[in-house]
Scaffold this active site. Structure first.
Site, PDB file in Angstrom:
ATOM      1  N   HIS A  78      -4.058   6.698   1.247  1.00  0.00           N
ATOM      2  CA  HIS A  78      -4.311   5.383   0.659  1.00  0.00           C
ATOM      3  C   HIS A  78      -5.791   5.051   0.851  1.00  0.00           C
ATOM      4  O   HIS A  78      -6.371   5.343   1.889  1.00  0.00           O
ATOM      5  CB  HIS A  78      -3.425   4.359   1.363  1.00  0.00           C
ATOM      6  N   CYS A 111       0.817  -1.229   0.000  1.00  0.00           N
ATOM      7  CA  CYS A 111       0.000   0.000   0.000  1.00  0.00           C
ATOM      8  C   CYS A 111       0.842   1.267   0.000  1.00  0.00           C
ATOM      9  O   CYS A 111       0.334   2.347  -0.315  1.00  0.00           O
ATOM     10  CB  CYS A 111      -0.920   0.021   1.211  1.00  0.00           C
ATOM     11  N   ASN A 126      -9.891  -0.922  -2.881  1.00  0.00           N
ATOM     12  CA  ASN A 126      -8.488  -0.744  -2.501  1.00  0.00           C
ATOM     13  C   ASN A 126      -7.599  -1.313  -3.616  1.00  0.00           C
ATOM     14  O   ASN A 126      -7.552  -2.524  -3.807  1.00  0.00           O
ATOM     15  CB  ASN A 126      -8.270  -1.496  -1.183  1.00  0.00           C
TER      16      ASN A 126
END
Ligand code: UT7
Length: 337
Positions: free
Chosen positions: A262, A115, A292
């Site tokens: 993020h 991430c 995501n």
């Protein structure tokens, strides 16, 4: 002094949209649960017809970024490719992407920071630029998660949050004394929490990477995540690392025009905003559309923020932050020239 300036951005997601309702066809979940707990409405997943690997999604995003910058692939002198879902075990996706761009000698570096791939990638690009090793860099974050997810109810906590996608930036070395470009990065990692978010197989720490006799349904093939544990860590560490980056930059939170976190869970970013007492419109979200997308998530959000005019005027200050597998976490600050 050389500064790292963004000249173009691009993104690509596979065309097939998977809604929350679609997921209820093969696992016990609901649109209501996913929206309430994550903020996600839909995600894009590759299909059998697409035949896309992460480097292919990245190539589409790279072409858009190159067009925006007015560069051809041959102008690049360095490629950084961030992914946790490489097309194949090796070689890295950066080499495959360079091949797709018909390059045959441009250096290509893969990074595996999950991430925070964008945060580490931008800091790496900046170091190459500041040291004079490169002057026109392509930074790509790309993921194909959907082909590696457990789509049964067993995997629902992880599977509902992940989407496929890619985003790219063209970053140029510019000689200037102005306070512009990537002005600060604060990066961290703590492998003691590696078990909290991982995919175990295939594993080079086993005498056979693919042990004999295991079923392809073995949970070790699929991502495992201690969701609540990661959630708590993110809410604690993101404000801290934000302050660290601001301190490095010599800026106050009030100097920041937009925060691009993020996109892992909208509730994480809302809690982060509340902790820092930020007005809601200071934090950019697009998780509802894409889920995501890990290494692609921050640059994809940046691309949208630029394209919609939310950020990008001369002097605008944007702060990026994220936390994910590793654990790795960080924040960085960019000022538009
Ligand atoms: O990008 C990488 C970093 N990752 C993250 O930042 C993710 C951080 N974590 C999260 O986003 C959240 O923890 C999740 C979205 C993964 C899970 O949400 P949660 O609010 O933490 O739920 P939970 O894991 O505590 O589970 C609560 C309940 C459980 O049921 P019981 O035991 O209370 O009966 C789960 O089995 O919700 C259940 N559950 C689901 N129900 C419907 C878990 N996933 C689902 C689902 N649909 N998809």
């Amino acid at each position: 002094m050389k500064k790292s300036i963004i000249r173009g951005s691009g993104f690509f997601v596979p065309p097939h949209i998977v809604t929350n309702e679609d997921l209820t066809q093969f696992m016990d979940t609901s649109d209501e649960w996913i929206r309430q707990r994550t903020g996600i409405h839909q995600r894009h997943w590759v299909t059998e017809e697409d035949m896309y690997g992460a480097s292919d999604l990245g190539t589409h995003a790279a072409r858009m970024a190159l067009d925006k910058a007015g560069w051809g692939p041959e102008d690049l002198d360095f490629i950084i490719f961030a992914t946790l879902s490489p097309d194949i075990m090796f070689p890295g996706g950066g080499c495959l992407l360079a091949r797709n761009l018909e390059l045959n000698a441009t250096p290509a570096l893969d990074i595996r920071q999950q991430c925070t791939g964008f945060l580490y990638g931008f800091a790496t690009a900046d170091s190459y630029i500041k040291s004079g090793l490169a002057s026109k860099i392509l930074l790509v974050g790309a993921e194909v998660h959907s082909t590696g997810l457990d789509k049964s109810t067993r995997g629902r906590d992880v599977t509902v949050i992940f989407g496929d996608g890619a985003a790219a930036l063209c970053i140029e070395a510019v000689d200037t004394d102005e306070n512009v470009g990537l002005i600060a990065s604060a990066l961290h990692a703590d492998g003691h929490f590696a078990e909290a978010l991982k995919t175990e197989l295939p594993a080079s720490n086993l005498i056979k990477r693919l042990p004999d006799g295991i079923s392809t349904d073995d949970p070790r093939y699929f991502p495992f995540m201690d969701g609540p544990g990661i959630f708590k860590k993110a809410v604690r560490m993101l404000p801290k690392v934000t302050k660290e980056a601001l301190e490095k930059a010599g800026l106050a939170l009030s100097d920041v025009d937009l925060i691009i976190p993020h996109q892992a869970n909208k509730r994480i970013n809302q809690a982060y905003g509340q902790f820092l007492k930020l007005p809601e419109d200071k934090i950019f979200h697009n998780i509802e559309k894409y889920g995501n997308t890990t290494a692609a998530s921050i640059p994809l959000a940046l691309h949208e923020a630029i394209e919609t005019g939310r950020i990008g005027k001369s002097g605008d200050v944007v702060l990026f932050t994220g936390l994910g597998a590793g654990l790795t976490w960080g924040a960085s600050i960019y000022i538009f020239p």
